[in-house]
Design a protein around this motif. Structure first.
Motif, PDB file in Angstrom:
ATOM      1  N   PHE A  69       0.772  -1.286   0.012  1.00 14.13           N
ATOM      2  CA  PHE A  69       0.084  -0.173   0.149  1.00 14.13           C
ATOM      3  C   PHE A  69       0.876   1.191   0.133  1.00 14.13           C
ATOM      4  CE2 PHE A  69      -2.604  -3.223   2.339  1.00 14.13           C
ATOM      5  CZ  PHE A  69      -3.634  -3.346   1.616  1.00 14.13           C
ATOM      6  N   LEU A  70       0.534   2.141  -0.960  1.00 17.87           N
ATOM      7  CA  LEU A  70       1.343   3.571  -1.054  1.00 17.87           C
ATOM      8  C   LEU A  70       0.755   4.142   0.321  1.00 17.87           C
ATOM      9  CD1 LEU A  70       0.511   4.602  -4.483  1.00 17.87           C
ATOM     10  CD2 LEU A  70       2.889   4.190  -3.600  1.00 17.87           C
ATOM     11  N   VAL A  71       2.107   5.020   0.910  1.00 15.02           N
ATOM     12  CA  VAL A  71       1.889   5.495   1.929  1.00 15.02           C
ATOM     13  C   VAL A  71       1.702   7.024   1.853  1.00 15.02           C
ATOM     14  CG1 VAL A  71       2.951   6.414   4.363  1.00 15.02           C
ATOM     15  CG2 VAL A  71       2.795   4.027   3.628  1.00 15.02           C
ATOM     16  N   GLN A  72       0.696   8.041   2.209  1.00 16.12           N
ATOM     17  CA  GLN A  72       0.585   9.451   2.123  1.00 16.12           C
ATOM     18  C   GLN A  72       0.248  10.222   3.470  1.00 16.12           C
ATOM     19  OE1 GLN A  72      -2.151   9.103  -1.460  1.00 16.12           O
ATOM     20  NE2 GLN A  72      -0.712  10.377  -2.422  1.00 16.12           N
ATOM     21  N   ASN A  73       1.085  10.978   3.877  1.00 12.14           N
ATOM     22  CA  ASN A  73       0.914  11.673   5.112  1.00 12.14           C
ATOM     23  C   ASN A  73       1.030  10.595   6.308  1.00 12.14           C
ATOM     24  OD1 ASN A  73       0.733  14.461   4.164  1.00 12.14           O
ATOM     25  ND2 ASN A  73      -1.032  14.055   3.531  1.00 12.14           N
ATOM     26  N   ASN A  74       1.802   9.806   6.216  1.00 13.42           N
ATOM     27  CA  ASN A  74       1.954   8.731   7.258  1.00 13.42           C
ATOM     28  C   ASN A  74       0.684   7.747   7.315  1.00 13.42           C
ATOM     29  OD1 ASN A  74       4.389   9.407   8.218  1.00 13.42           O
ATOM     30  ND2 ASN A  74       3.419  11.255   9.435  1.00 13.42           N
ATOM     31  N   LYS A  75      -0.224   7.851   6.432  1.00 10.46           N
ATOM     32  CA  LYS A  75      -1.428   6.877   6.347  1.00 10.46           C
ATOM     33  C   LYS A  75      -1.379   5.937   5.126  1.00 10.46           C
ATOM     34  CE  LYS A  75      -4.338  10.374   8.635  1.00 10.46           C
ATOM     35  NZ  LYS A  75      -4.157   9.512   9.940  1.00 10.46           N
ATOM     36  N   PHE A  76      -2.097   5.023   5.093  1.00  9.82           N
ATOM     37  CA  PHE A  76      -2.307   3.785   3.959  1.00  9.82           C
ATOM     38  C   PHE A  76      -3.765   3.484   3.896  1.00  9.82           C
ATOM     39  CE2 PHE A  76      -1.707   1.541   7.810  1.00  9.82           C
ATOM     40  CZ  PHE A  76      -2.413   0.619   7.732  1.00  9.82           C
ATOM     41  N   ASP A  77      -4.145   3.086   2.762  1.00  8.26           N
ATOM     42  CA  ASP A  77      -5.565   2.804   2.591  1.00  8.26           C
ATOM     43  C   ASP A  77      -5.551   1.178   2.034  1.00  8.26           C
ATOM     44  OD1 ASP A  77      -8.233   2.530   1.898  1.00  8.26           O
ATOM     45  OD2 ASP A  77      -8.198   3.990   0.195  1.00  8.26           O
ATOM     46  N   PRO A  78      -5.875   0.357   3.033  1.00 11.52           N
ATOM     47  CA  PRO A  78      -6.036  -0.971   2.749  1.00 11.52           C
ATOM     48  C   PRO A  78      -7.429  -1.401   2.170  1.00 11.52           C
ATOM     49  CG  PRO A  78      -6.338  -0.637   5.187  1.00 11.52           C
ATOM     50  CD  PRO A  78      -6.211   0.638   4.550  1.00 11.52           C
ATOM     51  N   SER A  79      -8.284  -0.407   1.771  1.00 12.31           N
ATOM     52  CA  SER A  79      -9.627  -0.851   1.626  1.00 12.31           C
ATOM     53  C   SER A  79      -9.951  -1.447   0.122  1.00 12.31           C
ATOM     54  CB  SER A  79     -10.542   0.598   1.496  1.00 12.31           C
ATOM     55  OG  SER A  79     -10.105   1.619   0.465  1.00 12.31           O
ATOM     56  N   SER A  80      -8.991  -1.568  -0.830  1.00 13.25           N
ATOM     57  CA  SER A  80      -9.020  -2.372  -2.119  1.00 13.25           C
ATOM     58  C   SER A  80      -9.024  -3.736  -1.662  1.00 13.25           C
ATOM     59  CB  SER A  80      -7.636  -1.971  -2.811  1.00 13.25           C
ATOM     60  OG  SER A  80      -6.670  -2.374  -1.859  1.00 13.25           O
ATOM     61  N   LYS A 167       3.538  11.554  -4.002  1.00 12.28           N
ATOM     62  CA  LYS A 167       2.621  12.984  -4.357  1.00 12.28           C
ATOM     63  C   LYS A 167       2.791  13.846  -2.957  1.00 12.28           C
ATOM     64  CE  LYS A 167      -0.089  11.828  -8.477  1.00 12.28           C
ATOM     65  NZ  LYS A 167      -0.990  11.704  -9.313  1.00 12.28           N
ATOM     66  N   ILE A 168       3.627  13.538  -2.128  1.00 13.29           N
ATOM     67  CA  ILE A 168       3.632  14.612  -0.902  1.00 13.29           C
ATOM     68  C   ILE A 168       4.861  15.231  -1.044  1.00 13.29           C
ATOM     69  CG2 ILE A 168       3.944  14.496   1.469  1.00 13.29           C
ATOM     70  CD1 ILE A 168       1.073  13.502   0.672  1.00 13.29           C
ATOM     71  N   TYR A 169       4.663  16.656  -1.207  1.00 18.04           N
ATOM     72  CA  TYR A 169       5.941  17.335  -1.698  1.00 18.04           C
ATOM     73  C   TYR A 169       6.553  17.867  -0.243  1.00 18.04           C
ATOM     74  CZ  TYR A 169       3.968  16.185  -6.098  1.00 18.04           C
ATOM     75  OH  TYR A 169       3.533  15.621  -7.343  1.00 18.04           O
ATOM     76  N   ARG A 170       6.845  17.362   0.583  1.00 20.01           N
ATOM     77  CA  ARG A 170       7.756  17.743   1.727  1.00 20.01           C
ATOM     78  C   ARG A 170       8.827  16.697   2.273  1.00 20.01           C
ATOM     79  NH1 ARG A 170       5.726  15.585   6.854  1.00 20.01           N
ATOM     80  NH2 ARG A 170       4.211  14.177   6.363  1.00 20.01           N
ATOM     81  N   GLU A 171       9.754  17.188   2.979  1.00 17.51           N
ATOM     82  CA  GLU A 171      10.545  16.424   3.577  1.00 17.51           C
ATOM     83  C   GLU A 171      10.903  16.576   5.031  1.00 17.51           C
ATOM     84  OE1 GLU A 171      14.292  18.051   1.509  1.00 17.51           O
ATOM     85  OE2 GLU A 171      13.907  16.598  -0.359  1.00 17.51           O
ATOM     86  N   ILE A 172      11.240  15.587   5.899  1.00 20.99           N
ATOM     87  CA  ILE A 172      11.848  15.576   6.967  1.00 20.99           C
ATOM     88  C   ILE A 172      13.029  14.912   7.020  1.00 20.99           C
ATOM     89  CG2 ILE A 172      11.496  14.984   9.614  1.00 20.99           C
ATOM     90  CD1 ILE A 172       8.652  15.008   9.123  1.00 20.99           C
ATOM     91  N   GLU A 173      14.071  15.463   6.502  1.00 24.22           N
ATOM     92  CA  GLU A 173      15.418  14.970   6.150  1.00 24.22           C
ATOM     93  C   GLU A 173      16.551  15.522   7.206  1.00 24.22           C
ATOM     94  OE1 GLU A 173      18.325  15.060   2.220  1.00 24.22           O
ATOM     95  OE2 GLU A 173      16.588  15.854   2.008  1.00 24.22           O
ATOM     96  N   ILE A 240       1.760  -4.281 -11.554  1.00 19.72           N
ATOM     97  CA  ILE A 240       1.328  -4.510 -10.197  1.00 19.72           C
ATOM     98  C   ILE A 240       1.902  -3.120  -9.136  1.00 19.72           C
ATOM     99  CG2 ILE A 240       1.556  -5.798  -7.894  1.00 19.72           C
ATOM    100  CD1 ILE A 240       2.187  -8.302 -10.007  1.00 19.72           C
ATOM    101  N   PHE A 241       2.998  -2.672  -9.678  1.00 22.70           N
ATOM    102  CA  PHE A 241       3.323  -1.354  -8.524  1.00 22.70           C
ATOM    103  C   PHE A 241       3.011  -0.165  -9.412  1.00 22.70           C
ATOM    104  CE2 PHE A 241       5.980  -4.524  -6.363  1.00 22.70           C
ATOM    105  CZ  PHE A 241       5.864  -4.095  -5.192  1.00 22.70           C
ATOM    106  N   GLU A 242       2.108  -0.411 -10.416  1.00 22.60           N
ATOM    107  CA  GLU A 242       1.716   0.934 -11.163  1.00 22.60           C
ATOM    108  C   GLU A 242       2.998   1.736 -11.552  1.00 22.60           C
ATOM    109  OE1 GLU A 242      -2.375   1.969 -10.053  1.00 22.60           O
ATOM    110  OE2 GLU A 242      -1.292   2.084  -8.210  1.00 22.60           O
ATOM    111  N   ASN A 243       4.287   1.018 -11.840  1.00 21.52           N
ATOM    112  CA  ASN A 243       5.445   1.620 -12.187  1.00 21.52           C
ATOM    113  C   ASN A 243       5.735   2.618 -11.015  1.00 21.52           C
ATOM    114  OD1 ASN A 243       7.574   1.363 -13.500  1.00 21.52           O
ATOM    115  ND2 ASN A 243       7.246   2.727 -15.470  1.00 21.52           N
ATOM    116  N   ILE A 244       5.258   2.722  -9.780  1.00 20.66           N
ATOM    117  CA  ILE A 244       5.500   3.777  -8.922  1.00 20.66           C
ATOM    118  C   ILE A 244       6.682   3.158  -7.911  1.00 20.66           C
ATOM    119  CG2 ILE A 244       4.591   5.016  -6.974  1.00 20.66           C
ATOM    120  CD1 ILE A 244       1.786   4.960  -8.617  1.00 20.66           C
TER     121      ILE A 244
END
Length: 315
Positions: A69-80, A167-173, A240-244
């Motif tokens: 599952f892709l992670v965005q803003n520390n969240k993931f969506d397993p509803s698929s 698609k999250i355009y920030r860093e904690i580097e 499968i990874f949608e080339n991501i």
């Protein structure tokens, strides 16, 4: 919490329903339609088996049964997946808090590599990763470690970014200051690096409990595009990874075997997952450090070994 046989059977039922209703992307359906329905059976969906030389349809089934599952803003969506949603939903808030402690190790001054793997925070300013990840950056001096240099004589540098999400355009580097310990022997594949803490990231807790076969786990890391065994497998992985690739994902699965120093697991991973955190879904604690494997099979260093070496470097 354990992944039971009936849940694998339910995942297979979900797969077959999507297959019959042609809910997969067209290119996936074109591959699957080459196989008669009676060949896509529950036996083929046996995710406990570590199968090398996996064929294309098995690869599709494995990756759909064990999604990443892709992670965005520390969240993931397993509803698929209704099955995975039921398993993960009660723990999703806690897992989201843990996700932010895993980062991608970025390279500076390296001529070929953008990043070298995954790492995660286990103590204030200490991250753990794999030896083979750290060896890209450092070499031993006999009484410590120094940065390697590139062909221009420039010292390499690296940082860890605790975001790098789709698609999250920030860093904690945060900059990596140096190596604290890199295992000199063949095993275990473990290393500890020191970072310059500039943000409030909480360390993950290393489990002191014993892990068992069928325990439900989640691997958190950064799958990269890999060179598959053949063209069809590579093409299928990209679908499968949608080339991501090279962004944070959470891959659920279970422990398939326990050994003295290692566990085996069936989460879907690729090369960039080296150094990923493997969490017990229920407790949210680290049960292992991933170091090898892929879509077919995986190996990871058990939490008791991580704890042993962490105590060693702190003494």
């Amino acid at each position: 919490m354990k992944i039971e046989k009936k849940q694998n059977e339910r995942l297979f039922s979900e797969f077959m329903e999507s297959y019959k209703n042609q809910k997969f992307p067209d290119k996936i359906m074109q591959i699957l339609e080459k196989y008669p329905e009676d060949r896509i059976n529950l036996k083929l969906f046996d995710l406990d088996k570590n199968v090398k030389g996996i064929d294309t349809v098995k690869l599709i089934i494995k990756a759909i049964g064990r999604p990443a599952f892709l992670v965005q803003n520390n969240k993931f969506d397993p509803s698929s997946s209704e099955t995975w949603n039921d398993i993960l939903a009660p723990y999703s808030d806690d897992l989201s808090k843990k996700i932010q402690s895993v980062g991608i190790i970025k390279m500076k001054n390296h001529e070929n590599l953008y990043y070298t793997g995954t790492g995660f925070l286990i103590e204030n300013s200490i991250i753990v990763t794999n030896k083979h990840v750290a060896n890209v950056l450092f070499q031993s001096t006999g009484n410590g470690y120094k940065w390697k240099t590139n062909s221009r004589g420039e010292e390499l540098r690296a940082s860890i970014d605790f975001v790098k999400e789709y698609k999250i355009y920030r860093e904690i580097e945060m900059d990596i200051k140096g190596a604290l310990y890199i295992e000199p022997k063949a095993k275990p594949d473990i290393a500890f690096l020191e970072i310059n803490m500039t943000d409030n990231i909480k360390p993950l807790k290393i489990s002191s409990s014993k892990s068992y076969k069928d325990d439900a786990i989640a691997t958190i890391g950064y799958p990269s595009k890999i060179k598959a065994a053949d063209y069809n497998s590579q093409k299928t992985l990209d679908l499968i990874f949608e080339n991501i690739y090279d962004v944070k994902r959470l891959s659920p699965g279970k422990i398939t075997k326990t050994e003295t120093q290692d566990i085996k697991h069936d989460c879907s991973t690729t090369g960039g997952n080296s150094g990923s955190a493997i969490l017990d879904i229920e407790s949210g604690e680290v049960v292992a450090l991933h170091y090898s494997g892929g879509i077919e099979y995986n190996s990871a260093i058990s939490s008791n070994i991580i704890q042993y070496y962490l105590k060693k470097i702190k003494n």
